[in-house]
Design a protein around this motif. Sequence first.
Motif, PDB file in Angstrom:
ATOM      1  N   SER A 137       0.848  -1.190   0.000  1.00 42.17           N
ATOM      2  CA  SER A 137       0.000   0.000   0.000  1.00 42.17           C
ATOM      3  C   SER A 137       0.892   1.251   0.000  1.00 42.17           C
ATOM      4  O   SER A 137       2.097   1.157   0.279  1.00 42.17           O
ATOM      5  CB  SER A 137      -0.895  -0.001   1.232  1.00 42.17           C
ATOM      6  N   TYR A 138       0.280   2.401  -0.274  1.00 40.84           N
ATOM      7  CA  TYR A 138       1.070   3.641  -0.239  1.00 40.84           C
ATOM      8  C   TYR A 138       1.730   3.823   1.133  1.00 40.84           C
ATOM      9  O   TYR A 138       2.885   4.238   1.246  1.00 40.84           O
ATOM     10  CB  TYR A 138       0.171   4.852  -0.515  1.00 40.84           C
ATOM     11  N   ALA A 139       0.954   3.535   2.176  1.00 38.51           N
ATOM     12  CA  ALA A 139       1.479   3.727   3.533  1.00 38.51           C
ATOM     13  C   ALA A 139       2.666   2.807   3.790  1.00 38.51           C
ATOM     14  O   ALA A 139       3.659   3.201   4.415  1.00 38.51           O
ATOM     15  CB  ALA A 139       0.378   3.455   4.550  1.00 38.51           C
ATOM     16  N   GLU A 140       2.564   1.572   3.291  1.00 37.71           N
ATOM     17  CA  GLU A 140       3.675   0.623   3.485  1.00 37.71           C
ATOM     18  C   GLU A 140       4.904   1.064   2.686  1.00 37.71           C
ATOM     19  O   GLU A 140       6.034   0.980   3.184  1.00 37.71           O
ATOM     20  CB  GLU A 140       3.232  -0.782   3.058  1.00 37.71           C
ATOM     21  N   ILE A 141       4.665   1.526   1.462  1.00 38.65           N
ATOM     22  CA  ILE A 141       5.808   1.991   0.654  1.00 38.65           C
ATOM     23  C   ILE A 141       6.463   3.197   1.332  1.00 38.65           C
ATOM     24  O   ILE A 141       7.697   3.290   1.407  1.00 38.65           O
ATOM     25  CB  ILE A 141       5.350   2.371  -0.780  1.00 38.65           C
ATOM     26  N   ALA A 142       5.632   4.098   1.857  1.00 40.91           N
ATOM     27  CA  ALA A 142       6.178   5.283   2.535  1.00 40.91           C
ATOM     28  C   ALA A 142       7.024   4.861   3.730  1.00 40.91           C
ATOM     29  O   ALA A 142       8.089   5.436   3.997  1.00 40.91           O
ATOM     30  CB  ALA A 142       5.041   6.191   2.985  1.00 40.91           C
ATOM     31  N   ALA A 143       6.569   3.819   4.448  1.00 34.75           N
ATOM     32  CA  ALA A 143       7.334   3.341   5.616  1.00 34.75           C
ATOM     33  C   ALA A 143       8.646   2.708   5.173  1.00 34.75           C
ATOM     34  O   ALA A 143       9.687   2.907   5.798  1.00 34.75           O
ATOM     35  CB  ALA A 143       6.494   2.340   6.408  1.00 34.75           C
ATOM     36  N   VAL A 144       8.606   1.945   4.093  1.00 37.03           N
ATOM     37  CA  VAL A 144       9.838   1.301   3.603  1.00 37.03           C
ATOM     38  C   VAL A 144      10.849   2.357   3.157  1.00 37.03           C
ATOM     39  O   VAL A 144      12.024   2.315   3.516  1.00 37.03           O
ATOM     40  CB  VAL A 144       9.523   0.341   2.429  1.00 37.03           C
ATOM     41  N   LEU A 145      10.360   3.324   2.381  1.00 36.01           N
ATOM     42  CA  LEU A 145      11.266   4.330   1.809  1.00 36.01           C
ATOM     43  C   LEU A 145      11.595   5.447   2.811  1.00 36.01           C
ATOM     44  O   LEU A 145      12.473   6.266   2.568  1.00 36.01           O
ATOM     45  CB  LEU A 145      10.649   4.952   0.551  1.00 36.01           C
ATOM     46  N   GLU A 146      10.845   5.477   3.927  1.00 38.12           N
ATOM     47  CA  GLU A 146      11.000   6.539   4.936  1.00 38.12           C
ATOM     48  C   GLU A 146      10.811   7.909   4.298  1.00 38.12           C
ATOM     49  O   GLU A 146      11.633   8.812   4.470  1.00 38.12           O
ATOM     50  CB  GLU A 146      12.354   6.427   5.642  1.00 38.12           C
ATOM     51  N   VAL A 147       9.740   8.030   3.545  1.00 41.16           N
ATOM     52  CA  VAL A 147       9.393   9.313   2.906  1.00 41.16           C
ATOM     53  C   VAL A 147       7.912   9.575   3.181  1.00 41.16           C
ATOM     54  O   VAL A 147       7.166   8.653   3.521  1.00 41.16           O
ATOM     55  CB  VAL A 147       9.646   9.279   1.375  1.00 41.16           C
ATOM     56  N   PRO A 148       7.455  10.835   3.012  1.00 41.87           N
ATOM     57  CA  PRO A 148       6.027  11.114   3.183  1.00 41.87           C
ATOM     58  C   PRO A 148       5.192  10.422   2.103  1.00 41.87           C
ATOM     59  O   PRO A 148       5.700  10.082   1.024  1.00 41.87           O
ATOM     60  CB  PRO A 148       5.939  12.641   3.031  1.00 41.87           C
ATOM     61  N   LEU A 149       3.924  10.277   2.418  1.00 43.54           N
ATOM     62  CA  LEU A 149       2.998   9.614   1.499  1.00 43.54           C
ATOM     63  C   LEU A 149       2.967  10.296   0.133  1.00 43.54           C
ATOM     64  O   LEU A 149       2.912   9.645  -0.910  1.00 43.54           O
ATOM     65  CB  LEU A 149       1.600   9.675   2.132  1.00 43.54           C
ATOM     66  N   GLY A 150       3.007  11.630   0.157  1.00 40.54           N
ATOM     67  CA  GLY A 150       2.951  12.388  -1.093  1.00 40.54           C
ATOM     68  C   GLY A 150       4.129  12.073  -1.999  1.00 40.54           C
ATOM     69  O   GLY A 150       4.005  12.054  -3.228  1.00 40.54           O
ATOM     70  N   THR A 151       5.274  11.795  -1.381  1.00 44.45           N
ATOM     71  CA  THR A 151       6.471  11.472  -2.167  1.00 44.45           C
ATOM     72  C   THR A 151       6.299  10.133  -2.880  1.00 44.45           C
ATOM     73  O   THR A 151       6.781   9.949  -4.001  1.00 44.45           O
ATOM     74  CB  THR A 151       7.707  11.433  -1.243  1.00 44.45           C
ATOM     75  N   VAL A 152       5.604   9.209  -2.227  1.00 47.56           N
ATOM     76  CA  VAL A 152       5.351   7.909  -2.866  1.00 47.56           C
ATOM     77  C   VAL A 152       4.549   8.125  -4.141  1.00 47.56           C
ATOM     78  O   VAL A 152       4.888   7.601  -5.207  1.00 47.56           O
ATOM     79  CB  VAL A 152       4.571   6.986  -1.899  1.00 47.56           C
ATOM     80  N   LYS A 153       3.493   8.927  -4.016  1.00 48.45           N
ATOM     81  CA  LYS A 153       2.643   9.184  -5.195  1.00 48.45           C
ATOM     82  C   LYS A 153       3.438   9.889  -6.283  1.00 48.45           C
ATOM     83  O   LYS A 153       3.321   9.566  -7.462  1.00 48.45           O
ATOM     84  CB  LYS A 153       1.459  10.061  -4.793  1.00 48.45           C
ATOM     85  N   SER A 154       4.246  10.880  -5.875  1.00 51.45           N
ATOM     86  CA  SER A 154       4.971  11.629  -6.899  1.00 51.45           C
ATOM     87  C   SER A 154       6.013  10.748  -7.571  1.00 51.45           C
ATOM     88  O   SER A 154       6.249  10.866  -8.770  1.00 51.45           O
ATOM     89  CB  SER A 154       5.590  12.898  -6.312  1.00 51.45           C
ATOM     90  N   ARG A 155       6.597   9.802  -6.820  1.00 51.09           N
ATOM     91  CA  ARG A 155       7.581   8.907  -7.463  1.00 51.09           C
ATOM     92  C   ARG A 155       6.897   7.987  -8.465  1.00 51.09           C
ATOM     93  O   ARG A 155       7.426   7.724  -9.549  1.00 51.09           O
ATOM     94  CB  ARG A 155       8.306   8.078  -6.400  1.00 51.09           C
ATOM     95  N   LEU A 156       5.715   7.510  -8.096  1.00 56.22           N
ATOM     96  CA  LEU A 156       4.994   6.637  -9.027  1.00 56.22           C
ATOM     97  C   LEU A 156       4.598   7.427 -10.273  1.00 56.22           C
ATOM     98  O   LEU A 156       4.715   6.933 -11.401  1.00 56.22           O
ATOM     99  CB  LEU A 156       3.761   6.052  -8.337  1.00 56.22           C
TER     100      LEU A 156
END
Lengths: 198, 311
Positions: A160-179
């Motif tokens: 999930s976005y939240a899990e990816i954010a935890a793995v990458l240690e970045v904010p949720l918004g950064t996960v979306k922007s990377r995708l």
Amino acid sequence: MAVVGVRGIGRAVDPPDEGDALLIRRIAHGDRQALTDLYLRHRQALFHYLLQFTSDDGVAEELLQDTLVAVWKNARSYKGDARVLAWLFGIARRRACKRLRRRELPQADLAELETVPAEDPEPEAALLASVTRAEIAAALAQLAPQHREALLLAFVHELSYAEIAAVLEVPLGTVKSRLNHAKRSLRAVLRAGEEAEQ
Amino acid sequence: MTSTPQETKQENTAHVGDLLPAYLNGTLEATARSQAQRHLAHCAACREELALWMALAAASREALAPSTVAAPSPALMEGVWARLDAPSMPEQLAGGVWRAGRLVRSQARLIPPGIWLASTLATVFCFLGFLLLGSHTHTDGAHVAALQSLIAPLVTGLCLAFIYGPEHDAGLEVALSTPTSPRKVLLARLGLVFGYNFALTTAVTLVVALVTGGSFVALASLWLGPLLLLSSLSLALSVGVSTMVAAIIAGLLWILHLFSMPNVLLIGPFGSDSGSLLSLVWQTNPFILALALALLLLALFSAPRRVPQQV
């Protein structure tokens, strides 16, 4: 363009893998067989993930050992908020960054980003109709490692976005922007390939 | 909870681009998922974007699948167990302390008894001096500290000359025949013998300071420098040349110092040394302490670190 708010991004469909969680509890109680079982379950995924940080199989194996030692020592800290696999990826990533003395995967190539158009002039359907899956796969290989990592976690391991954010240690918004960056980069690579053929 | 018509309209017009990856990988929660489905039903732009995401997801699953790399080595877990079973830093430290303690205990049994006896007799002698000279006018204890500055350096220096002389010490030969580093053996013996002498001398000075009300630091400074200098010189000569040379030179220096002092036969005030070179070094100051430290390090580094190989 307007988007739907960020609510509703938590994992509600799949509960955490009970088998993995049980293994972690057994590891926390000093059960060595449980660590071996966990390794056998996830060795391929972890090894493959660590190879995103190094091209050297030997270094990746050492990082995997680091990860398993850290799992053994920190099994009690697993709260069950995220899937075990996401927790393992987080540990593996921290071990890799620590060992390789870097905070992040290499940033996206600036030249590559400059080629990404802000708005898409061509409809997606028309673009997709003109390329094969093999061409998309070839385009993936050209993506920046950071973007590939986001795609790997989202579509291969289905975090999930939240899990990816935890793995990458970045904010949720950064996960979306990377995708989104990954998607735009891919589109740019595909379009460049198409133009080269013409 | 039901949505108002206005909210429903807004939901239907808001694009869901950011949610599509989560929609595709099945991690979107039920409410957001049905909201996205409603929007996709009538938004061609988002459906096209979904098509691109689907192509990207399919290609990612194919190209980035873990099965594209070889499995890690089967022996990997053996390395994990080896690392988990290796002693931790505190355990290594505790192990080091335990081994050092065992070495010191074993060396304490091997040191010639004459060394302990000489140190004890010197202390008794100084203490007797304190008792006998106590009625004199020097009520601050300086006379006893001066006596200590003569006796303690000589005794300690001679003792240290004999802690590392294979020709006089069967115990050392036994110790050196073990895998223990000769340097560590020397360090253990140095700690024991010097520590014993230093402790006894300090104890006498402490008693004198307490009884007479004199300053402990001022009294100790009378013997500390000479004690350290003669001890380290003797040890360095013993390790670097021979036990006998060390003992003879230490004795000679002591005699020369003794006869350079005024009122030596009276064992009186000992307060006004002549200006000889020896009297300049027979005191406590930073130069003497640094010289003593340098000689000590020279002695330690002169001792072999490893047991010499038998040919």
